[in-house]
Design an enzyme around this catalytic site. Structure first.
Site, PDB file in Angstrom:
ATOM      1  CG  ASP A   4      -2.072   0.969   1.088  1.00 40.21           C
ATOM      2  OD1 ASP A   4      -1.806   2.169   0.863  1.00 40.21           O
ATOM      3  OD2 ASP A   4      -3.234   0.549   1.189  1.00 40.21           O
TER       4      ASP A   4
ATOM      5  CD  GLN B 299     -14.566  -0.911  -2.843  1.00 38.49           C
ATOM      6  OE1 GLN B 299     -15.748  -1.171  -2.612  1.00 38.49           O
ATOM      7  NE2 GLN B 299     -13.864  -1.527  -3.759  1.00 38.49           N
TER       8      GLN B 299
ATOM      9  CG  HIS C 144      -8.395  -3.408  -2.401  1.00 34.58           C
ATOM     10  ND1 HIS C 144      -9.287  -2.721  -3.186  1.00 34.58           N
ATOM     11  CD2 HIS C 144      -8.282  -2.706  -1.255  1.00 34.58           C
ATOM     12  CE1 HIS C 144      -9.679  -1.634  -2.547  1.00 34.58           C
ATOM     13  NE2 HIS C 144      -9.091  -1.606  -1.362  1.00 34.58           N
ATOM     14  CG  PHE C 145      -9.010  -9.520   0.983  1.00 36.20           C
ATOM     15  CD1 PHE C 145      -9.628  -9.847  -0.219  1.00 36.20           C
ATOM     16  CD2 PHE C 145      -9.650  -9.845   2.173  1.00 36.20           C
ATOM     17  CE1 PHE C 145     -10.856 -10.488  -0.236  1.00 36.20           C
ATOM     18  CE2 PHE C 145     -10.883 -10.485   2.165  1.00 36.20           C
ATOM     19  CZ  PHE C 145     -11.485 -10.810   0.959  1.00 36.20           C
ATOM     20  CG  HIS C 146      -6.849  -3.012   3.201  1.00 33.72           C
ATOM     21  ND1 HIS C 146      -6.182  -1.846   2.910  1.00 33.72           N
ATOM     22  CD2 HIS C 146      -8.089  -2.873   2.658  1.00 33.72           C
ATOM     23  CE1 HIS C 146      -6.981  -1.034   2.226  1.00 33.72           C
ATOM     24  NE2 HIS C 146      -8.146  -1.639   2.056  1.00 33.72           N
TER      25      HIS C 146
HETATM   26  P1  AMP Z   1      -9.847   1.020   0.060  1.00 32.80           P
HETATM   27  O1  AMP Z   1     -10.094   2.355   0.680  1.00 32.80           O
HETATM   28  O2  AMP Z   1     -10.232  -0.157   0.917  1.00 32.80           O
HETATM   29  O3  AMP Z   1     -10.460   0.970  -1.312  1.00 32.80           O
HETATM   30  O4  AMP Z   1      -8.285   0.866  -0.091  1.00 32.80           O
HETATM   31  C1  AMP Z   1      -7.554   1.430  -1.115  1.00 32.80           C
HETATM   32  C2  AMP Z   1      -6.125   1.425  -0.663  1.00 32.80           C
HETATM   33  O5  AMP Z   1      -5.319   1.656  -1.780  1.00 32.80           O
HETATM   34  C3  AMP Z   1      -5.779   2.491   0.383  1.00 32.80           C
HETATM   35  O6  AMP Z   1      -5.240   1.860   1.532  1.00 32.80           O
HETATM   36  C4  AMP Z   1      -4.762   3.365  -0.327  1.00 32.80           C
HETATM   37  O7  AMP Z   1      -3.762   3.806   0.534  1.00 32.80           O
HETATM   38  C5  AMP Z   1      -4.225   2.435  -1.381  1.00 32.80           C
HETATM   39  N1  AMP Z   1      -3.710   3.048  -2.581  1.00 32.80           N
HETATM   40  C6  AMP Z   1      -4.238   4.062  -3.297  1.00 32.80           C
HETATM   41  N2  AMP Z   1      -3.502   4.301  -4.398  1.00 32.80           N
HETATM   42  C7  AMP Z   1      -2.489   3.402  -4.384  1.00 32.80           C
HETATM   43  C8  AMP Z   1      -1.392   3.137  -5.272  1.00 32.80           C
HETATM   44  N3  AMP Z   1      -1.189   3.853  -6.387  1.00 32.80           N
HETATM   45  N4  AMP Z   1      -0.550   2.131  -4.949  1.00 32.80           N
HETATM   46  C9  AMP Z   1      -0.737   1.404  -3.825  1.00 32.80           C
HETATM   47  N5  AMP Z   1      -1.755   1.606  -2.961  1.00 32.80           N
HETATM   48  C10 AMP Z   1      -2.619   2.589  -3.239  1.00 32.80           C
END
Ligand code: AMP
Length: 144
Positions: free
Chosen positions: A37, A101, A107-109
């Site tokens: 991330d 989201q 995606h999974f964190h």
């Molecule tokens: P969500 O809010 O669950 O959709 O998570 C999206 C995640 O993507 C967040 O934790 C962001 O920090 C991460 N994120 C956004 N842009 C990027 C990127 N270009 N590369 C890696 N992670 C990203």
């Protein structure tokens, strides 16, 4: 963005999957891509995304893709624990903007948790240093 809707091929994770945007990758095969991330909520915050599907969220994921994705989330969570030795591990996934989201490709964190260290806010964390992410990614990859 509601829970239901049309998949946007220009979302950032679709661009990463197509190689049009950069990512610090940890693991990739025909089913999944795992990458760091860029705005980590904690050191070692990893994302796991399914490939070959236009799934905005978990509900969109065709049943046949569930097992390979979850098997890799499990495997990668174990590798994160082995590599980084956190005190805890959060595995989480958000569906729809009201649920938190912000990127609309499933995606999974996998978020390591460290005793006494508060989690940076979801969507409010600082941009990570790329060499530092690369170092962590190599450690996790070595633990797979
Ligand atoms: P969500 O809010 O669950 O959709 O998570 C999206 C995640 O993507 C967040 O934790 C962001 O920090 C991460 N994120 C956004 N842009 C990027 C990127 N270009 N590369 C890696 N992670 C990203």
């Amino acid at each position: 963005m509601s829970l239901n809707g049309t998949y946007d091929d220009n979302n950032i994770f679709a661009k990463i999957l197509r190689g049009e945007a950069a990512a610090v990758k940890v693991f990739e095969n025909e089913d999944v891509l795992a990458f760091m991330d860029l705005f980590p909520q904690a050191r070692g915050h990893l994302l796991v995304v399914p490939k070959k599907v236009r799934a905005r969220n978990f509900l969109d994921l065709p049943a046949a893709h569930v097992e390979p994705l979850m098997a890799h989330v499990h495997k990668l969570a174990i590798a994160v624990e082995k590599a980084l030795k956190p005190d805890g591990l959060t595995v989480v996934q958000f569906n729809g903007a009201p649920a938190g989201q912000t990127v609309f490709h499933l995606h999974f964190h996998i978020i390591p948790r460290y005793e006494g260290v508060a989690l940076a806010g979801h969507g409010h964390a600082n941009r990570a240093d790329i060499p530092e992410l690369q170092k962590i990614a190599a450690e996790i990859a070595a633990a797979l």
